[in-house]
Design a protein around this motif. Structure first.
Motif, short mmCIF file in Angstrom:
data_model
loop_
_atom_site.label_atom_id
_atom_site.label_comp_id
_atom_site.label_asym_id
_atom_site.label_seq_id
_atom_site.Cartn_x
_atom_site.Cartn_y
_atom_site.Cartn_z
N VAL A 20 0.84 -1.20 0.00
CA VAL A 20 0.00 0.00 0.00
C VAL A 20 0.87 1.25 0.00
N ALA A 21 1.94 1.25 0.79
CA ALA A 21 2.81 2.43 0.87
C ALA A 21 3.60 2.63 -0.41
N ALA A 22 3.90 1.56 -1.15
CA ALA A 22 4.70 1.68 -2.37
C ALA A 22 3.87 2.10 -3.57
N THR A 23 2.56 1.93 -3.50
CA THR A 23 1.70 2.29 -4.62
C THR A 23 1.35 3.77 -4.55
N PRO A 24 1.59 4.52 -5.64
CA PRO A 24 1.21 5.94 -5.60
C PRO A 24 -0.30 6.09 -5.48
N ARG A 25 -0.71 7.02 -4.67
CA ARG A 25 -2.14 7.22 -4.40
C ARG A 25 -2.63 8.52 -5.00
N ILE A 26 -3.69 8.42 -5.75
CA ILE A 26 -4.39 9.59 -6.27
C ILE A 26 -5.87 9.29 -6.11
N ALA A 27 -6.59 10.22 -5.57
CA ALA A 27 -8.04 10.01 -5.39
C ALA A 27 -8.74 10.31 -6.70
N TYR A 28 -9.37 9.32 -7.28
CA TYR A 28 -10.10 9.47 -8.53
C TYR A 28 -11.60 9.51 -8.22
N GLY A 29 -12.00 10.41 -7.38
CA GLY A 29 -13.41 10.49 -7.05
C GLY A 29 -13.92 9.22 -6.38
N GLY A 30 -13.12 8.65 -5.50
CA GLY A 30 -13.52 7.44 -4.80
C GLY A 30 -12.91 6.17 -5.37
N LEU A 31 -12.31 6.26 -6.55
CA LEU A 31 -11.71 5.08 -7.16
C LEU A 31 -10.22 5.06 -6.86
N THR A 32 -9.77 4.01 -6.24
CA THR A 32 -8.34 3.83 -6.00
C THR A 32 -7.93 2.47 -6.53
N ARG A 33 -6.76 2.42 -7.09
CA ARG A 33 -6.25 1.15 -7.58
C ARG A 33 -5.18 0.68 -6.62
N ASP A 34 -5.41 -0.45 -6.01
CA ASP A 34 -4.45 -0.95 -5.03
C ASP A 34 -4.48 -2.47 -5.02
N PHE A 35 -3.64 -3.04 -4.15
CA PHE A 35 -3.50 -4.48 -4.05
C PHE A 35 -3.92 -4.99 -2.68
N ILE A 36 -4.86 -4.30 -2.04
CA ILE A 36 -5.30 -4.72 -0.71
C ILE A 36 -5.92 -6.12 -0.76
N THR A 37 -6.73 -6.39 -1.76
CA THR A 37 -7.37 -7.70 -1.83
C THR A 37 -6.37 -8.82 -2.09
N VAL A 38 -5.26 -8.49 -2.73
CA VAL A 38 -4.23 -9.50 -2.97
C VAL A 38 -3.66 -9.98 -1.64
N TRP A 39 -3.58 -9.11 -0.65
CA TRP A 39 -3.02 -9.49 0.65
C TRP A 39 -4.09 -9.99 1.61
N LEU A 40 -5.35 -9.67 1.37
CA LEU A 40 -6.41 -10.17 2.23
C LEU A 40 -6.78 -11.62 1.91
N LEU A 41 -6.63 -12.02 0.67
CA LEU A 41 -6.98 -13.38 0.29
C LEU A 41 -6.11 -14.42 1.00
N PRO A 42 -4.77 -14.28 1.04
CA PRO A 42 -3.99 -15.27 1.79
C PRO A 42 -4.30 -15.28 3.29
N VAL A 43 -4.62 -14.11 3.85
CA VAL A 43 -5.00 -14.06 5.26
C VAL A 43 -6.29 -14.85 5.47
N ALA A 44 -7.24 -14.71 4.57
CA ALA A 44 -8.51 -15.42 4.70
C ALA A 44 -8.35 -16.92 4.50
N ILE A 45 -7.40 -17.32 3.67
CA ILE A 45 -7.22 -18.75 3.39
C ILE A 45 -6.38 -19.43 4.46
#
Length: 99
Positions: A46-71
């Motif tokens: 999350v810290a390495a990905t540049p953040r720009i607010a696109y009116g509520g749309l953000t592109r990130d990899f949060i779900t990529v890291w939540l899936l292994p935690v859930a499994i």
């Protein structure tokens, strides 16, 4: 009135589920180590990905890291993991670009 009840019911259900999963979780040092490793990798991503607010749309990899935690871990860890990840995401968004 029904809309207010629905809006209030969602966080109440989330807190109830969190309380249930915490009470039922088996606490193991290896699970805490896995959780710390996966969460730290997610925070670095999350810290390495540049953040720009696109009116509520953000592109990130949060779900990529939540899936292994859930499994790999009990449900309590998957319930708690999004909190620091989304908190860091909101903190890193560039508010100047919001129109």
């Amino acid at each position: 009135m029904p809309l207010r009840c629905y809006v209030a019911a969602v966080p109440l259900a989330a807190c109830t589920f969190l309380g249930f999963t915490v009470s039922e979780a088996g606490w193991h040092v290896t699970d805490l180590g896995k959780f710390a490793l996966l969460l730290s990798c997610g925070l670095v991503s999350v810290a390495a990905t540049p953040r720009i607010a696109y009116g509520g749309l953000t592109r990130d990899f949060i779900t990529v890291w939540l899936l292994p935690v859930a499994i790999l871990l009990p449900a309590m860890y998957a319930t708690v993991a999004p909190i620091p990840l989304l908190g860091l995401t909101q903190w890193r968004i560039d508010r100047k670009s919001v129109v």
